[in-house]
Design an enzyme around this catalytic site. Structure first.
Site, PDB file in Angstrom:
ATOM      1  N   ASP A  99       0.867  -1.172   0.000  1.00 12.57           N
ATOM      2  CA  ASP A  99       0.000   0.000   0.000  1.00 12.57           C
ATOM      3  C   ASP A  99       0.908   1.228   0.000  1.00 12.57           C
ATOM      4  O   ASP A  99       1.876   1.278   0.766  1.00 12.57           O
ATOM      5  CB  ASP A  99      -0.859   0.049   1.262  1.00 12.57           C
ATOM      6  CG  ASP A  99      -1.953  -1.004   1.289  1.00 12.57           C
ATOM      7  OD1 ASP A  99      -2.048  -1.799   0.334  1.00 12.57           O
ATOM      8  OD2 ASP A  99      -2.698  -1.035   2.282  1.00 12.57           O
ATOM      9  N   HIS A 155       5.013  -7.470  -0.249  1.00 15.35           N
ATOM     10  CA  HIS A 155       4.623  -8.731  -0.873  1.00 15.35           C
ATOM     11  C   HIS A 155       5.204  -8.848  -2.286  1.00 15.35           C
ATOM     12  O   HIS A 155       5.722  -7.886  -2.842  1.00 15.35           O
ATOM     13  CB  HIS A 155       3.100  -8.850  -0.892  1.00 15.35           C
ATOM     14  CG  HIS A 155       2.481  -8.883   0.473  1.00 15.35           C
ATOM     15  ND1 HIS A 155       1.933 -10.026   1.019  1.00 15.35           N
ATOM     16  CD2 HIS A 155       2.347  -7.917   1.425  1.00 15.35           C
ATOM     17  CE1 HIS A 155       1.463  -9.761   2.235  1.00 15.35           C
ATOM     18  NE2 HIS A 155       1.706  -8.489   2.509  1.00 15.35           N
ATOM     19  N   SER A 259       8.803   3.558   4.767  1.00  5.55           N
ATOM     20  CA  SER A 259       9.883   3.906   3.863  1.00  5.55           C
ATOM     21  C   SER A 259       9.430   3.780   2.419  1.00  5.55           C
ATOM     22  O   SER A 259       8.297   4.096   2.088  1.00  5.55           O
ATOM     23  CB  SER A 259      11.113   3.040   4.136  1.00  5.55           C
ATOM     24  OG  SER A 259      12.242   3.573   3.473  1.00  5.55           O
TER      25      SER A 259
END
Length: 292
Positions: A99, A155, A259
């Site tokens: 995200d 992911h 980050s």
């Protein structure tokens, strides 16, 4: 400070860069790492509640929905999602690993990635290896910034096998838009973990970039990589002793605080797709591009 800031940067951005140049960023990040693991209930609950209010975060999609059930702030920050909360776009989509917000994406022109409008940096410097850089000659990249309110597990955009990885020490500057617009070679100055994968579509590199207040970077195959936040030469290239296969959408790592992730793909592996724009928000599982 002019040689440490990019032409066209705002005065506010230049001042922010100047402040970071004199801050003890490693010490501050170590302090944040310690504070986010305090288990004293009044402290950790108060910190989590303040963070939720400040960033308007809902725990409805998380596996743990009660603040009191997190052992410390970092457990809340790296919280898992309920199964099915992020649907993966069907193949042949090359999906977002996180995200976040796509700050830049596009082709590697002459081995250069775009950091900010009109400013570039070298893929060789990012990956820290000439041979790896040659692997991605003529390829593509996407840079995704994770804000504090985002889900912070990372992911796989496509199924792959880990070929090798390495840790590259560096500074811990902020990676937000203001710093990216003003500091040259930001992502090659900061510490980072570079992971090279082989996929059935071609080679892929995933670069997890450390930043100010990022208390740690982890991978599923090595566990915690930072801290400590080291100095000096890049670490060795490590080949996994046993094969590491990760499915599309499987977790490969996480940031303990937020980050940036830079994904680099080999030439001919992906092609642009409609609806993906710079500065646009994206969620895990949504398409960045399409596999060829």
């Amino acid at each position: 400070m002019s040689d440490l800031t990019l032409a066209g940067a705002s005065l506010a951005a230049r001042c922010f860069v100047g402040l970071q140049l004199v801050l003890p960023t490693r010490a501050l990040s170590r302090l944040v790492h310690s504070l986010t693991r305090v288990r004293w209930t009044p402290f950790k609950n108060g910190l989590i509640h303040a963070f939720i209010r400040g960033f308007n975060i809902s725990l409805a999609e998380a596996e743990i929905e009660r603040v009191e059930d997190f052992e410390h702030f970092n457990a809340f920050f790296t919280r898992a999602l309920k199964p099915g909360e992020r649907a993966l776009a069907p193949a042949p989509a090359f999906i977002s690993p996180v995200d976040g917000r796509i700050s830049q994406h596009g082709p590697l022109n002459d081995g250069q990635l775009v950091q900010a409008k009109g400013h570039h940096y070298a893929v060789e410097a990012l990956l820290g290896n000439t041979d790896w850089a040659q692997t991605f000659k003529g390829g593509d990249f996407a840079t995704i910034y994770l804000a504090p309110y985002n889900y912070h597990r990372i992911h796989m955009p496509v199924a792959g096998q880990l070929r090798a990885w390495r840790y590259i020490p560096g500074r811990l500057f902020s990676v937000n838009g203001m710093t990216a617009s003003a500091m040259p070679d930001l992502f090659t100055r900061n510490e980072r973990l570079v992971a090279l994968f082989d996929t059935e579509h071609g080679a892929m590199a995933m670069v997890l970039v450390g930043a100010l207040f990022v208390g740690g970077i982890e991978t599923v195959w090595s566990g915690a990589v930072t801290p400590p936040h080291q100095r000096g030469a890049p670490g060795p290239i490590i080949t996994p002793p046993t094969p590491v296969h990760l499915a599309r959408g499987a977790e490969m790592g996480r940031f303990n605080m937020g980050s940036t992730v830079v994904v680099v793909t080999a030439a001919g592996m992906t092609r642009p797709t409609a609806g993906v724009s710079e500065d646009g928000r994206i969620r895990l599982g949504q398409p960045i591009s399409m596999l060829c």
